[in-house]
Motif scaffolding. Structure first.
Motif, PDB file in Angstrom:
ATOM      1  N   GLU A 239      -6.093   7.366  -7.626  1.00 48.08           N
ATOM      2  CA  GLU A 239      -5.133   8.595  -7.882  1.00 48.08           C
ATOM      3  C   GLU A 239      -3.985   8.670  -8.017  1.00 48.08           C
ATOM      4  OE1 GLU A 239      -8.849  12.404  -6.728  1.00 48.08           O
ATOM      5  OE2 GLU A 239      -7.124  11.651  -4.973  1.00 48.08           O
ATOM      6  N   ARG A 240      -3.116   7.805  -7.075  1.00 49.12           N
ATOM      7  CA  ARG A 240      -1.969   7.872  -6.724  1.00 49.12           C
ATOM      8  C   ARG A 240      -1.784   7.046  -7.763  1.00 49.12           C
ATOM      9  NH1 ARG A 240       0.228   6.549  -1.196  1.00 49.12           N
ATOM     10  NH2 ARG A 240      -1.000   4.456  -1.345  1.00 49.12           N
ATOM     11  N   VAL A 241      -2.171   5.551  -8.157  1.00 46.34           N
ATOM     12  CA  VAL A 241      -1.293   4.533  -8.953  1.00 46.34           C
ATOM     13  C   VAL A 241      -1.536   5.508 -10.021  1.00 46.34           C
ATOM     14  CG1 VAL A 241      -3.511   2.869  -8.594  1.00 46.34           C
ATOM     15  CG2 VAL A 241      -1.571   2.157  -9.052  1.00 46.34           C
ATOM     16  N   ILE A 242      -2.555   5.942 -10.419  1.00 43.07           N
ATOM     17  CA  ILE A 242      -2.349   6.282 -11.763  1.00 43.07           C
ATOM     18  C   ILE A 242      -1.171   7.217 -12.059  1.00 43.07           C
ATOM     19  CG2 ILE A 242      -4.388   8.983 -13.800  1.00 43.07           C
ATOM     20  CD1 ILE A 242      -6.269   7.093 -12.566  1.00 43.07           C
ATOM     21  N   GLU A 243      -0.560   8.320 -10.637  1.00 43.41           N
ATOM     22  CA  GLU A 243      -0.062   9.094 -11.534  1.00 43.41           C
ATOM     23  C   GLU A 243       1.271   8.062 -11.323  1.00 43.41           C
ATOM     24  OE1 GLU A 243       0.871  12.614 -11.554  1.00 43.41           O
ATOM     25  OE2 GLU A 243      -1.120  12.350 -11.948  1.00 43.41           O
ATOM     26  N   VAL A 244       1.404   7.211 -10.781  1.00 44.05           N
ATOM     27  CA  VAL A 244       2.136   6.031 -10.779  1.00 44.05           C
ATOM     28  C   VAL A 244       2.370   6.029 -12.718  1.00 44.05           C
ATOM     29  CG1 VAL A 244       3.586   3.899 -10.311  1.00 44.05           C
ATOM     30  CG2 VAL A 244       2.357   5.246  -8.375  1.00 44.05           C
ATOM     31  N   CYS A 245       1.391   4.982 -13.041  1.00 44.08           N
ATOM     32  CA  CYS A 245       1.460   4.962 -14.469  1.00 44.08           C
ATOM     33  C   CYS A 245       1.868   5.594 -14.945  1.00 44.08           C
ATOM     34  CB  CYS A 245      -0.090   4.789 -14.474  1.00 44.08           C
ATOM     35  SG  CYS A 245      -0.613   2.927 -13.914  1.00 44.08           S
TER      36      CYS A 245
ATOM     37  N   VAL B  35      -9.492   1.390 -15.982  1.00 45.40           N
ATOM     38  CA  VAL B  35      -9.820   1.712 -14.755  1.00 45.40           C
ATOM     39  C   VAL B  35     -10.874   0.918 -14.924  1.00 45.40           C
ATOM     40  CG1 VAL B  35     -11.240   2.477 -12.592  1.00 45.40           C
ATOM     41  CG2 VAL B  35      -8.971   3.644 -13.762  1.00 45.40           C
ATOM     42  N   CYS B  36     -11.143  -0.622 -13.601  1.00 46.55           N
ATOM     43  CA  CYS B  36     -12.213  -1.056 -13.387  1.00 46.55           C
ATOM     44  C   CYS B  36     -12.859  -0.821 -12.270  1.00 46.55           C
ATOM     45  CB  CYS B  36     -11.882  -2.598 -13.527  1.00 46.55           C
ATOM     46  SG  CYS B  36     -13.307  -3.987 -12.615  1.00 46.55           S
ATOM     47  N   ILE B  37     -14.350  -0.635 -12.071  1.00 42.31           N
ATOM     48  CA  ILE B  37     -14.924   0.111 -10.788  1.00 42.31           C
ATOM     49  C   ILE B  37     -15.087  -1.818 -10.188  1.00 42.31           C
ATOM     50  CG2 ILE B  37     -16.346   1.468  -9.150  1.00 42.31           C
ATOM     51  CD1 ILE B  37     -15.544   2.990 -11.253  1.00 42.31           C
ATOM     52  N   ASN B  38     -15.155  -1.725  -8.856  1.00 40.25           N
ATOM     53  CA  ASN B  38     -15.593  -4.029  -8.909  1.00 40.25           C
ATOM     54  C   ASN B  38     -16.332  -3.056  -7.443  1.00 40.25           C
ATOM     55  OD1 ASN B  38     -15.400  -5.716  -8.669  1.00 40.25           O
ATOM     56  ND2 ASN B  38     -14.119  -6.150  -7.705  1.00 40.25           N
TER      57      ASN B  38
ATOM     58  N   LYS C  39     -20.266   7.021  -4.866  1.00 40.79           N
ATOM     59  CA  LYS C  39     -18.944   7.313  -5.681  1.00 40.79           C
ATOM     60  C   LYS C  39     -18.355   6.917  -6.919  1.00 40.79           C
ATOM     61  CE  LYS C  39     -17.649   8.835  -1.268  1.00 40.79           C
ATOM     62  NZ  LYS C  39     -18.628   9.743  -0.776  1.00 40.79           N
ATOM     63  N   ALA C  40     -19.392   5.433  -7.596  1.00 43.42           N
ATOM     64  CA  ALA C  40     -19.012   5.487  -9.066  1.00 43.42           C
ATOM     65  C   ALA C  40     -18.628   5.856  -9.628  1.00 43.42           C
ATOM     66  CB  ALA C  40     -19.341   3.724  -8.975  1.00 43.42           C
ATOM     67  N   SER C  41     -19.997   6.258  -9.171  1.00 45.33           N
ATOM     68  CA  SER C  41     -19.997   7.905 -10.385  1.00 45.33           C
ATOM     69  C   SER C  41     -18.640   8.651 -10.370  1.00 45.33           C
ATOM     70  CB  SER C  41     -21.427   8.722 -10.195  1.00 45.33           C
ATOM     71  OG  SER C  41     -22.509   7.368 -10.630  1.00 45.33           O
ATOM     72  N   LYS C  42     -18.140   9.269  -8.883  1.00 49.56           N
ATOM     73  CA  LYS C  42     -17.609  10.025  -8.795  1.00 49.56           C
ATOM     74  C   LYS C  42     -15.860   9.997  -9.408  1.00 49.56           C
ATOM     75  CE  LYS C  42     -19.581  12.741  -4.353  1.00 49.56           C
ATOM     76  NZ  LYS C  42     -18.666  12.917  -3.826  1.00 49.56           N
ATOM     77  N   ILE C  43     -16.051   8.256  -9.204  1.00 47.73           N
ATOM     78  CA  ILE C  43     -14.939   8.265  -9.792  1.00 47.73           C
ATOM     79  C   ILE C  43     -14.631   7.813 -11.190  1.00 47.73           C
ATOM     80  CG2 ILE C  43     -13.105   5.608  -9.957  1.00 47.73           C
ATOM     81  CD1 ILE C  43     -14.161   4.832  -7.347  1.00 47.73           C
TER      82      ILE C  43
ATOM     83  N   LEU D 194      -5.883  -1.397 -13.925  1.00 47.49           N
ATOM     84  CA  LEU D 194      -6.406   0.088 -12.432  1.00 47.49           C
ATOM     85  C   LEU D 194      -7.763  -0.948 -11.408  1.00 47.49           C
ATOM     86  CD1 LEU D 194      -4.449   2.860 -12.687  1.00 47.49           C
ATOM     87  CD2 LEU D 194      -3.368   0.755 -12.542  1.00 47.49           C
ATOM     88  N   VAL D 195      -7.931  -1.356 -10.759  1.00 43.83           N
ATOM     89  CA  VAL D 195      -9.034  -1.991  -9.954  1.00 43.83           C
ATOM     90  C   VAL D 195      -9.073  -1.068  -9.024  1.00 43.83           C
ATOM     91  CG1 VAL D 195     -10.437  -4.126  -9.168  1.00 43.83           C
ATOM     92  CG2 VAL D 195      -8.652  -4.533 -11.500  1.00 43.83           C
ATOM     93  N   THR D 196     -10.281  -0.229  -8.595  1.00 42.90           N
ATOM     94  CA  THR D 196     -10.416  -0.105  -7.568  1.00 42.90           C
ATOM     95  C   THR D 196     -12.208   0.015  -7.506  1.00 42.90           C
ATOM     96  OG1 THR D 196     -11.413   2.302  -6.496  1.00 42.90           O
ATOM     97  CG2 THR D 196     -11.858   1.928  -8.983  1.00 42.90           C
ATOM     98  N   GLU D 197     -12.915   0.343  -6.465  1.00 39.59           N
ATOM     99  CA  GLU D 197     -13.695   0.414  -5.018  1.00 39.59           C
ATOM    100  C   GLU D 197     -14.475   1.790  -5.421  1.00 39.59           C
ATOM    101  OE1 GLU D 197     -12.946  -1.737  -1.768  1.00 39.59           O
ATOM    102  OE2 GLU D 197     -11.887  -0.379  -1.322  1.00 39.59           O
ATOM    103  N   PRO D 198     -15.482   1.507  -5.165  1.00 38.53           N
ATOM    104  CA  PRO D 198     -16.555   2.918  -4.945  1.00 38.53           C
ATOM    105  C   PRO D 198     -16.429   3.204  -3.491  1.00 38.53           C
ATOM    106  CG  PRO D 198     -17.770   1.360  -4.883  1.00 38.53           C
ATOM    107  CD  PRO D 198     -17.258   0.607  -4.946  1.00 38.53           C
ATOM    108  N   THR D 199     -15.643   3.663  -3.423  1.00 39.10           N
ATOM    109  CA  THR D 199     -14.982   4.409  -1.632  1.00 39.10           C
ATOM    110  C   THR D 199     -14.353   5.655  -1.901  1.00 39.10           C
ATOM    111  OG1 THR D 199     -13.144   2.703  -1.276  1.00 39.10           O
ATOM    112  CG2 THR D 199     -15.686   2.154  -0.728  1.00 39.10           C
ATOM    113  N   VAL D 200     -14.480   6.402  -0.681  1.00 36.22           N
ATOM    114  CA  VAL D 200     -13.237   7.613  -0.780  1.00 36.22           C
ATOM    115  C   VAL D 200     -11.851   7.260  -0.744  1.00 36.22           C
ATOM    116  CG1 VAL D 200     -12.776   9.445   1.254  1.00 36.22           C
ATOM    117  CG2 VAL D 200     -15.141   8.752   1.024  1.00 36.22           C
ATOM    118  N   SER D 201     -11.378   6.231  -0.151  1.00 42.69           N
ATOM    119  CA  SER D 201      -9.726   6.224   0.270  1.00 42.69           C
ATOM    120  C   SER D 201     -10.313   5.046  -1.108  1.00 42.69           C
ATOM    121  CB  SER D 201      -9.929   4.286   1.071  1.00 42.69           C
ATOM    122  OG  SER D 201     -10.542   3.870   0.993  1.00 42.69           O
TER     123      SER D 201
END
Length: 287
Positions: free
Chosen positions: A200-206, A215-218, A226-230, A187-194
């Motif tokens: 979180e939504r795609v984790i629930e699907v998995c 997870v990969c934080i790009n 924000k990256a730390s919060k993720i 699951l590739v994400t970025e350090p933003t609120v969205s």
């Protein structure tokens, strides 16, 4: 055979760039692009098509001009405003068949709809199965299932050990179709609120489909808070963060040249992507 699908809760996170790098780094693999609504993995892999097939799905209304009396009832009652001057718009018609049902002279029939194409291609990295859904066409989940089916067939017939899939963004039907039965979801994400919200939504699907996820934080360093919060969120729910890729302008230059980043040259992002793939290999390797 192991199947890794690269997903993101939203578009534009770098999912396809990472999948393209995996294509260059992995051995003995089949590649598939299941983002059939906006397929673009081929832009990095420069494939040569060796098989092209039509994808037929759904139906579209057809008016027989020799039978039509021009009463206008179909135009008046079509809730999708798909009929004008007794011509059916292929873009607007939803294939519901209501017009055919109410036509007093049976001048309207429902005909099978050619909704896109799928391809088997050769690349320097291995075989690629991809597809292109037509404009305003539906049933992308069905087309995704077909692409995966073909990739698995090639892998089984030729003895490939890994399938790497560039999945669609979001959490809708195409994502479910590309995810179910996979061995691992990256699951590739970025350090933003969205970015966190969509992750979180795609984790629930998995979790719903019982597919292990990592997870990969790009571009993690554009907002390290924000990256730390993720990372904290992933730790709280037991999801491993397998990679943190820094912002690197080399990524854009590699895309502009139409090649995977790991083949463009060495740099901070290249090194992290290589480490990420090693982590993925460990996660899918047999104990």
């Amino acid at each position: 055979m192991k199947e890794v699908v690269v997903l993101s809760g939203k578009g534009g996170t770098g999912k396809t760039s990472i999948a393209g790098c995996f294509a260059a780094l992995a051995h003995n693999k089949v590649l598939s692009d299941c983002d059939v609504d906006a397929a673009d993995l081929h832009l990095l892999l420069q494939p040569t098509d060796r098989q092209t097939e039509e994808f037929w799905s759904g139906q579209i209304a057809h008016i027989d001009e020799t039978t039509c009396t021009g009463c206008g009832l179909c135009q008046e009652l079509c809730r999708f405003d798909a009929i004008h001057n007794f011509q059916v718009s292929r873009v607007s018609c939803e294939g519901c068949g209501f017009c055919a049902h109410i036509c007093p002279v049976n001048a309207i029939t429902m005909q099978d709809n050619m909704a896109g194409h799928w391809y088997i291609s050769d690349t320097k990295y291995g075989p690629l199965v991809r597809a292109r859904l037509g404009i305003a066409q539906e049933n992308s989940g069905k087309l995704v299932a077909l692409v995966r089916q073909q990739a698995r067939k090639i892998a089984a017939d030729k003895g490939y050990s890994t399938i790497i899939t560039d999945g669609p963004p979001g959490i809708g039907c195409p994502v479910i179709s590309s995810l179910s039965g996979a061995d691992l979801a990256l699951l590739v994400t970025e350090p933003t609120v969205s970015g966190l919200h969509d992750l979180e939504r795609v984790i629930e699907v998995c979790r719903h489909f019982r597919v292990p996820a990592t997870v990969c934080i790009n571009k993690y360093d554009i907002n390290e808070e924000k990256a730390s919060k993720i990372e904290e969120h992933c730790a709280d729910i037991g999801i491993k963060v397998s990679g943190k890729i820094p912002f690197d302008t080399a990524v854009n230059r590699a895309v502009a040249h139409g090649i995977p980043l790991v083949e463009y040259g060495e740099g901070p992002a290249t090194g992290e992507v290589k480490r990420l793939w090693k982590n993925i290999e460990e996660l899918i390797s047999p104990d």
